[in-house]
Design an enzyme around this catalytic site. Structure first.
Site, PDB file in Angstrom:
ATOM      1  N   GLY A  32       0.551  -1.326  -0.119  1.00 11.03           N
ATOM      2  CA  GLY A  32      -0.011  -0.068  -0.039  1.00 11.03           C
ATOM      3  C   GLY A  32       0.808   1.442   0.111  1.00 11.03           C
ATOM      4  N   ALA A  33       0.025   2.463   0.140  1.00 11.56           N
ATOM      5  CA  ALA A  33       1.071   3.781   0.600  1.00 11.56           C
ATOM      6  C   ALA A  33       1.616   3.366  -1.740  1.00 11.56           C
ATOM      7  CB  ALA A  33       1.787   4.106   1.788  1.00 11.56           C
ATOM      8  N   HIS A  38       5.292   2.745  -7.905  1.00 11.45           N
ATOM      9  CA  HIS A  38       4.304   1.403  -7.942  1.00 11.45           C
ATOM     10  C   HIS A  38       3.579   1.444  -8.463  1.00 11.45           C
ATOM     11  CE1 HIS A  38       4.662   1.807  -3.205  1.00 11.45           C
ATOM     12  NE2 HIS A  38       4.980  -0.017  -3.597  1.00 11.45           N
ATOM     13  N   GLN A  65       6.759  -9.822   7.829  1.00  6.73           N
ATOM     14  CA  GLN A  65       8.065  -9.135   7.444  1.00  6.73           C
ATOM     15  C   GLN A  65       8.387  -8.246   8.876  1.00  6.73           C
ATOM     16  OE1 GLN A  65       5.518  -9.213   2.996  1.00  6.73           O
ATOM     17  NE2 GLN A  65       8.220  -7.119   3.413  1.00  6.73           N
ATOM     18  N   GLY A 152      10.164  -4.086  -8.018  1.00  5.78           N
ATOM     19  CA  GLY A 152      11.204  -3.051  -8.093  1.00  5.78           C
ATOM     20  C   GLY A 152      12.827  -3.571  -7.569  1.00  5.78           C
ATOM     21  N   ASP A 155      14.707  -2.459  -4.387  1.00  4.14           N
ATOM     22  CA  ASP A 155      14.738  -3.966  -3.235  1.00  4.14           C
ATOM     23  C   ASP A 155      15.322  -4.620  -3.874  1.00  4.14           C
ATOM     24  OD1 ASP A 155      13.118  -2.181  -0.488  1.00  4.14           O
ATOM     25  OD2 ASP A 155      11.628  -2.877  -2.209  1.00  4.14           O
ATOM     26  N   LEU A 189      11.940   6.295  -4.289  1.00  5.56           N
ATOM     27  CA  LEU A 189      10.620   7.198  -3.910  1.00  5.56           C
ATOM     28  C   LEU A 189      10.294   5.627  -2.788  1.00  5.56           C
ATOM     29  CD1 LEU A 189       8.361   7.823  -7.389  1.00  5.56           C
ATOM     30  CD2 LEU A 189       8.947   9.413  -5.196  1.00  5.56           C
ATOM     31  N   SER A 190      10.023   6.244  -2.067  1.00  4.67           N
ATOM     32  CA  SER A 190       9.703   5.212  -1.044  1.00  4.67           C
ATOM     33  C   SER A 190       8.551   5.506  -0.274  1.00  4.67           C
ATOM     34  CB  SER A 190      10.561   4.607  -0.676  1.00  4.67           C
ATOM     35  OG  SER A 190      10.761   3.966   0.891  1.00  4.67           O
TER      36      SER A 190
END
Length: 341
Positions: A32-33, A38, A65, A152, A155, A189-190
């Site tokens: 999410g977020a 994304h 996680q 992505g 990661d 971006l995060s």
């Protein structure tokens, strides 16, 4: 078929059963977020499967996680805006289950173990994190019936482990890596970027700057190697390089002359010099206000995430993790060692 939200596994099954085309199914797994990073995954998935395919975005904050003291409770939940982002990027559906939909009866007793690669870097900093990640990825690959899954490259260790799991356990889904999306100032971006205050963000920019400094250093070494190969054969190689009239060539001339040997050309583009260039930027940021607190800087083989030797040739990943204030950030950049072909 119109865009739909599936909050349960039964809802997802109905959506997948009602598909009117026989195209491929692609999944983009998120917690999410959603941001444009994304969205880039969704766009890549849509491009890969085409108009006849079916793109599912999963939105699930996976409790497996998160370790003790990590930010499960404060992790942002923004489902309404996530739905809008997913639809605009080209998704057909969002699967947003509750925890008991994914783990009926509580935390699973049987889980996937990430193995030695999952105990390094992020795994060492966050014990058990990759076991929880792989467990939910395996479940979501099954539940979405995916032919392809998009992750992505930011990661990088996660992507490498998912690929290894798919290969080792014979998952049918294709695992696709998508390049990191960065903001205009270079910050990757995060969803965690929103936690940074303006001063903290200024310090956080050092992560990408360190990676770019290392990349530039490697590029300079490659250029130096090309000049070394084209230098006149008369006289010493150091003198020939100095005669080129370039500051970097002159500064490195004696080192290059000592290192030069046809059997070991990679020493001209050594990994240690790349690490040093990145660390110099990070060390300076440790004295900033607020300071950057380095977790790790690692230059690794993407196959197993072990540190590469100085004479490495081929692909590598330079990865960094650090805290600024209470926010932990990661970033990485791919590099290629050896003479360009």
């Amino acid at each position: 078929m119109s865009f739909e939200l599936a909050p349960t596994r039964a809802d997802l099954d109905r959506l997948l059963d009602r598909r009117t085309t026989g195209g491929r199914i692609a999944v983009v797994m998120t917690m999410g977020a959603l941001h444009d990073g994304h969205a880039s995954l969704v766009r890549a998935a849509r491009a890969r499967v085409g108009p006849d395919g079916f793109v599912v975005v999963t939105v699930f904050v996976n409790p497996l996680q998160f370790g003790a003291g990590e930010d499960l409770a404060r992790y942002p939940r923004t489902l309404d805006t996530d739905l809008k982002t997913a639809q605009e990027a080209g998704a057909d559906a969002v699967f947003a289950p509750a925890a008991d939909e994914v783990y009926p009866g509580g935390a699973p007793q049987v889980r996937i173990a990430a193995g030695p690669m999952g105990e390094r870097l992020e795994g060492a900093s966050r014990p058990g994190h990759f076991d929880g990640m792989l467990t939910v990825v395996a479940k979501l690959l099954h539940l979405t019936r995916a032919d392809a899954a998009f992750f992505g490259r930011k990661d990088a260790q996660q992507l490498a482990l998912v690929r290894r799991m798919a290969r080792d356990l014979n998952f049918r889904a294709e695992i696709v890596g998508v390049p990191t999306v960065r903001e205009e100032d270079g910050l990757a971006l995060s969803s965690r970027n929103r936690y940074l205050s303006p001063p903290e963000r200024r310090t956080a920019l050092v992560l990408s700057r360190a990676l770019f400094a290392a990349r530039d250093r490697l590029g300079a070494q490659h250029a130096l190697r090309a000049r070394a190969e084209s230098a006149p054969a008369t006289g010493t190689r150091a003198a020939a390089l100095s005669a080129l009239g370039e500051t970097r060539a002159a500064a490195d001339a004696h080192a290059v002359a000592a290192a030069w040997a046809p059997a070991a050309p990679a020493r001209l583009c050594g990994a240690d010099a790349v690490r040093t260039a990145a660390r110099a930027v990070l060390d300076e940021a440790a004295r900033a206000a607020p300071p950057l607190r380095l977790d790790y800087l690692a230059l690794v083989d993407p196959a197993d995430f072990t540190e590469i030797p100085d004479d490495h040739t081929g692909e590598a990943i330079l990865a960094v993790a650090a805290r600024v204030g209470s926010t932990r950030l990661i970033d990485n950049i791919p590099l290629t060692f050896g003479a360009p072909k």
